[in-house]
Design a protein around this motif. Structure first.
Motif, PDB file in Angstrom:
ATOM      1  N   ALA A 112       0.831  -1.208   0.000  1.00 24.38           N
ATOM      2  CA  ALA A 112       0.000   0.000   0.000  1.00 24.38           C
ATOM      3  C   ALA A 112       0.864   1.256   0.000  1.00 24.38           C
ATOM      4  O   ALA A 112       0.501   2.275  -0.612  1.00 24.38           O
ATOM      5  CB  ALA A 112      -0.931  -0.013   1.204  1.00 24.38           C
ATOM      6  N   LEU A 113       2.013   1.202   0.678  1.00 24.42           N
ATOM      7  CA  LEU A 113       2.903   2.358   0.715  1.00 24.42           C
ATOM      8  C   LEU A 113       3.467   2.652  -0.678  1.00 24.42           C
ATOM      9  O   LEU A 113       3.580   3.821  -1.078  1.00 24.42           O
ATOM     10  CB  LEU A 113       4.049   2.101   1.700  1.00 24.42           C
ATOM     11  CG  LEU A 113       5.051   3.237   1.893  1.00 24.42           C
ATOM     12  CD1 LEU A 113       4.356   4.466   2.472  1.00 24.42           C
ATOM     13  CD2 LEU A 113       6.195   2.798   2.802  1.00 24.42           C
ATOM     14  N   VAL A 114       3.814   1.597  -1.420  1.00 26.24           N
ATOM     15  CA  VAL A 114       4.330   1.785  -2.777  1.00 26.24           C
ATOM     16  C   VAL A 114       3.257   2.405  -3.665  1.00 26.24           C
ATOM     17  O   VAL A 114       3.548   3.274  -4.506  1.00 26.24           O
ATOM     18  CB  VAL A 114       4.829   0.443  -3.357  1.00 26.24           C
ATOM     19  CG1 VAL A 114       5.222   0.592  -4.820  1.00 26.24           C
ATOM     20  CG2 VAL A 114       6.012  -0.079  -2.548  1.00 26.24           C
ATOM     21  N   ILE A 115       2.008   1.989  -3.505  1.00 24.40           N
ATOM     22  CA  ILE A 115       0.912   2.599  -4.259  1.00 24.40           C
ATOM     23  C   ILE A 115       0.840   4.095  -3.961  1.00 24.40           C
ATOM     24  O   ILE A 115       0.662   4.924  -4.869  1.00 24.40           O
ATOM     25  CB  ILE A 115      -0.430   1.919  -3.926  1.00 24.40           C
ATOM     26  CG1 ILE A 115      -0.427   0.465  -4.414  1.00 24.40           C
ATOM     27  CG2 ILE A 115      -1.595   2.683  -4.544  1.00 24.40           C
ATOM     28  CD1 ILE A 115      -1.682  -0.298  -4.058  1.00 24.40           C
ATOM     29  N   ALA A 116       1.000   4.456  -2.696  1.00 25.11           N
ATOM     30  CA  ALA A 116       0.963   5.875  -2.314  1.00 25.11           C
ATOM     31  C   ALA A 116       2.092   6.653  -2.979  1.00 25.11           C
ATOM     32  O   ALA A 116       1.890   7.796  -3.421  1.00 25.11           O
ATOM     33  CB  ALA A 116       1.049   6.001  -0.796  1.00 25.11           C
ATOM     34  N   PHE A 117       3.273   6.052  -3.080  1.00 23.71           N
ATOM     35  CA  PHE A 117       4.395   6.721  -3.752  1.00 23.71           C
ATOM     36  C   PHE A 117       4.081   6.932  -5.237  1.00 23.71           C
ATOM     37  O   PHE A 117       4.387   7.987  -5.811  1.00 23.71           O
ATOM     38  CB  PHE A 117       5.673   5.895  -3.600  1.00 23.71           C
ATOM     39  CG  PHE A 117       6.218   5.850  -2.198  1.00 23.71           C
ATOM     40  CD1 PHE A 117       6.061   6.927  -1.338  1.00 23.71           C
ATOM     41  CD2 PHE A 117       6.883   4.728  -1.727  1.00 23.71           C
ATOM     42  CE1 PHE A 117       6.567   6.897  -0.040  1.00 23.71           C
ATOM     43  CE2 PHE A 117       7.387   4.680  -0.435  1.00 23.71           C
ATOM     44  CZ  PHE A 117       7.223   5.772   0.410  1.00 23.71           C
ATOM     45  N   ILE A 177      -3.665  -0.926  -7.332  1.00 25.64           N
ATOM     46  CA  ILE A 177      -3.046  -2.253  -7.273  1.00 25.64           C
ATOM     47  C   ILE A 177      -2.661  -2.728  -8.670  1.00 25.64           C
ATOM     48  O   ILE A 177      -1.561  -3.246  -8.890  1.00 25.64           O
ATOM     49  CB  ILE A 177      -3.998  -3.259  -6.603  1.00 25.64           C
ATOM     50  CG1 ILE A 177      -4.184  -2.927  -5.129  1.00 25.64           C
ATOM     51  CG2 ILE A 177      -3.462  -4.680  -6.742  1.00 25.64           C
ATOM     52  CD1 ILE A 177      -5.149  -3.838  -4.410  1.00 25.64           C
ATOM     53  N   GLY A 178      -3.579  -2.563  -9.618  1.00 23.88           N
ATOM     54  CA  GLY A 178      -3.298  -3.012 -10.984  1.00 23.88           C
ATOM     55  C   GLY A 178      -2.093  -2.328 -11.571  1.00 23.88           C
ATOM     56  O   GLY A 178      -1.307  -2.949 -12.307  1.00 23.88           O
ATOM     57  N   THR A 179      -1.899  -1.026 -11.256  1.00 29.02           N
ATOM     58  CA  THR A 179      -0.741  -0.289 -11.778  1.00 29.02           C
ATOM     59  C   THR A 179       0.555  -0.885 -11.254  1.00 29.02           C
ATOM     60  O   THR A 179       1.507  -1.109 -12.016  1.00 29.02           O
ATOM     61  CB  THR A 179      -0.826   1.193 -11.350  1.00 29.02           C
ATOM     62  OG1 THR A 179      -2.090   1.726 -11.717  1.00 29.02           O
ATOM     63  CG2 THR A 179       0.284   1.999 -12.009  1.00 29.02           C
ATOM     64  N   VAL A 180       0.583  -1.146  -9.950  1.00 22.79           N
ATOM     65  CA  VAL A 180       1.803  -1.695  -9.362  1.00 22.79           C
ATOM     66  C   VAL A 180       2.111  -3.077  -9.938  1.00 22.79           C
ATOM     67  O   VAL A 180       3.241  -3.356 -10.347  1.00 22.79           O
ATOM     68  CB  VAL A 180       1.672  -1.783  -7.824  1.00 22.79           C
ATOM     69  CG1 VAL A 180       2.925  -2.434  -7.226  1.00 22.79           C
ATOM     70  CG2 VAL A 180       1.458  -0.403  -7.226  1.00 22.79           C
ATOM     71  N   VAL A 181       1.112  -3.931  -9.992  1.00 24.75           N
ATOM     72  CA  VAL A 181       1.347  -5.293 -10.462  1.00 24.75           C
ATOM     73  C   VAL A 181       1.725  -5.308 -11.942  1.00 24.75           C
ATOM     74  O   VAL A 181       2.638  -6.027 -12.352  1.00 24.75           O
ATOM     75  CB  VAL A 181       0.113  -6.179 -10.201  1.00 24.75           C
ATOM     76  CG1 VAL A 181       0.302  -7.552 -10.811  1.00 24.75           C
ATOM     77  CG2 VAL A 181      -0.128  -6.309  -8.719  1.00 24.75           C
TER      78      VAL A 181
END
Length: 518
Positions: free
Chosen positions: A455-460, A470-474
């Motif tokens: 979740a922290l990476v999504i915030a960054f 989530i889809g963007t990160v994955v």
């Protein structure tokens, strides 16, 4: 007002939705271990009722399940509740190591080291240095997530590159390369302690030291760095082209004169400590060697047994030296505050360990671990799957479990008591099984929504792409996961085939044992 159309869900989004939903159905890891402990008690009664038994693989004696759902079982559980927790092997090692690392982090040493590495990177070497820094940051627990990942985004903006590309490269190194490093970190004594507890189900005298995977980790570091570089530049960069992404507030401060002085002091302390360690281990009569022992590896037993103490001393000594030079440590109270702060982050870990320790202890008491291991080993022998394919299947299994259960220690506390004894009976050492586990655990961290820092990476990412989820990160990290899995599995296979040691005092095989059926 016209309502905006609902974005079409892709197959990846639907798959991630299923993974997230399934993961959310799982209780908290501490609750999970509590439920598993209850299940072990019930299972021990059922196994005793059906009179399950196997022949001990070393002594040939009959092994029968111990019924904990009885008066004797209840008394033993109550009497051992505290000692199960305080005697849990990984607990003390992690606490001691983290106290020392806490001083280094609190003083600012680790942050300064990361900044000096990435700030001095030439543009064409920016990506491999960011990935490498991510890998190395793991020696200090999770600092890479909170410091290096956002720092990499700013650094890429300053270099005229897309910030998400920098975040992806750093995240790949920190999380995807979690089991690669040139040095030992806090995760090493934690996992080795769990492996030792599991190995003693079969062999009560077996010992797994914290440096059991060190050689393989060191070889994995350049591999992950190069693979991360390749994926970032050849695959991910196509989606995030170079350009001007600055917003006017991106600024990375260079090192101040005080920080540079602190690094100089830390360098002197590091050299002095290295010289002392060499004087204690290289000469035959060194303080950290067994006198009269001719076998070099066996003579280093005091050094190997003191790895955790060395991590503590190095973190504290070098951290204090930096703090004195940089002015961040002015008294002994500052040192104690750094140690206390690191302990403060372990509250949830201590709760988890309490329940995990009960599960491991009760599972061992019931003899179910040994019974399952013997029966499982016999089944695998009957299937006849060769060593490398079997271990690769275990890596894949771990990678899949990691999608729903992100904690490395919680997963290993659950899996080790089953798979380590089972593979020992097949002739594979606990160190080999632990290495395979660490590969599988690492490669899917970066695509697991259950990973604690996901979740922290999504915030960054949302700082630069507000619609990121989530889809963007994955979607960004899947190429890293696939390439890391293939490359790491290939290295592991070659390593096993060549018979190279995985670390200090870490054999590849466990002494052959007779078939339980025979």
């Amino acid at each position: 007002m016209t309502q905006a159309p609902t974005p079409r869900r892709t197959a990846v989004d639907r798959f991630l939705g299923i993974v997230e939903y399934a993961g959310n159905l799982l209780p908290h890891p501490a609750t999970l271990f509590f439920l598993l402990t209850l299940a072990v008690v019930v299972a021990s009664a059922i196994a005793a009722q059906f009179d399950l038994s196997v022949a001990h693989p070393k002594t040939g004696e009959l092994v029968t399940p111990v019924n904990l759902l009885s008066v004797d079982g209840l008394q033993r559980i109550m009497a051992s509740l505290v000692t199960n927790f305080t005697g849990f092997a990984p607990l003390g090692t992690v606490l001691v190591a983290l106290i020392g690392i806490g001083v280094a982090e609190h003083s600012g040493l680790i942050g300064a080291c990361l900044r000096i590495v990435v700030l001095n990177a030439p543009r064409f070497l920016l990506t491999p240095i960011v990935v490498f820094a991510g890998v190395m940051s793991n020696m200090a627990s999770e600092i890479g997530y909170v410091l290096l990942v956002p720092l990499a985004g700013l650094l890429y903006v300053a270099a005229g590159r897309h910030p998400i590309l920098g975040i992806a490269a750093a995240f790949a190194g920190v999380s995807g390369g979690y089991s690669a490093n040139l040095l030992l970190g806090t995760i090493d004594p934690l996992l080795s302690g769990l492996s030792q507890e599991a190995a003693r189900i079969v062999d009560p005298t077996y010992s797994v030291n914290a440096a059991a995977n060190l050689f393989f980790m060191q070889a994995s570091t350049p591999l992950i760095t190069l693979l991360g570089w390749f994926v970032t530049e050849k695959i991910v960069a196509r989606r995030f082209p170079d350009g001007d992404y600055g917003r006017g507030d991106e600024k990375i401060e260079g090192l101040s004169a005080a920080e540079k002085r602190g690094l100089a002091y830390a360098g002197i302390a590091t050299v002095a400590l290295t010289v002392l360690v060499l004087l204690a281990t290289v000469p035959a009569n060194g303080a950290l060697r067994l006198a009269g022992e001719t076998d070099t590896l066996k003579s280093l037993a005091p050094f190997l047994n003191g790895i955790v103490a060395l991590i503590f001393v190095a973190g504290a000594l070098v951290g204090i030296a930096y703090g004195v030079g940089a002015g961040t440590i002015k008294s002994d109270a500052d040192v104690v505050n750094g140690m206390s702060k690191s302990m403060g982050t372990l509250a949830s870990y201590l709760v988890l360990v309490f329940f995990a320790a009960q599960f491991v202890a009760l599972f061992n008491w019931t003899q179910l671990g040994l019974i399952f291991a013997v029966e499982g080993a016999e089944t695998l022998k009957a299937i006849g799957l060769p060593k490398i394919p079997l271990l690769l299947c275990f890596i894949l299994l771990t990678a899949m479990v990691n999608l729903a259960m992100g904690s490395a220690s919680a997963k290993w506390a659950l899996m080790a008591p089953v798979f380590i004894p089972m593979f020992m009976l097949l002739g594979y050492s606990p160190e080999v099984t632990q290495t395979a586990y660490r590969i599988g655990d690492s490669v899917t961290n970066i695509i697991s929504p259950m990973m604690s820092y996901f979740a922290l990476v999504i915030a960054f990412l949302q700082r630069y792409e507000p619609k990121a989820g989530i889809g963007t990160v994955v979607a960004t990290m899947v190429p890293y996961s696939i390439v890391f899995l293939i490359g790491w599995a290939a290295l592991f296979s070659v390593w096993i085939l060549m018979g190279w040691p995985l670390g200090l005092d870490a054999p590849l095989s466990y002494p052959a044992v007779p078939s339980a059926a025979g």
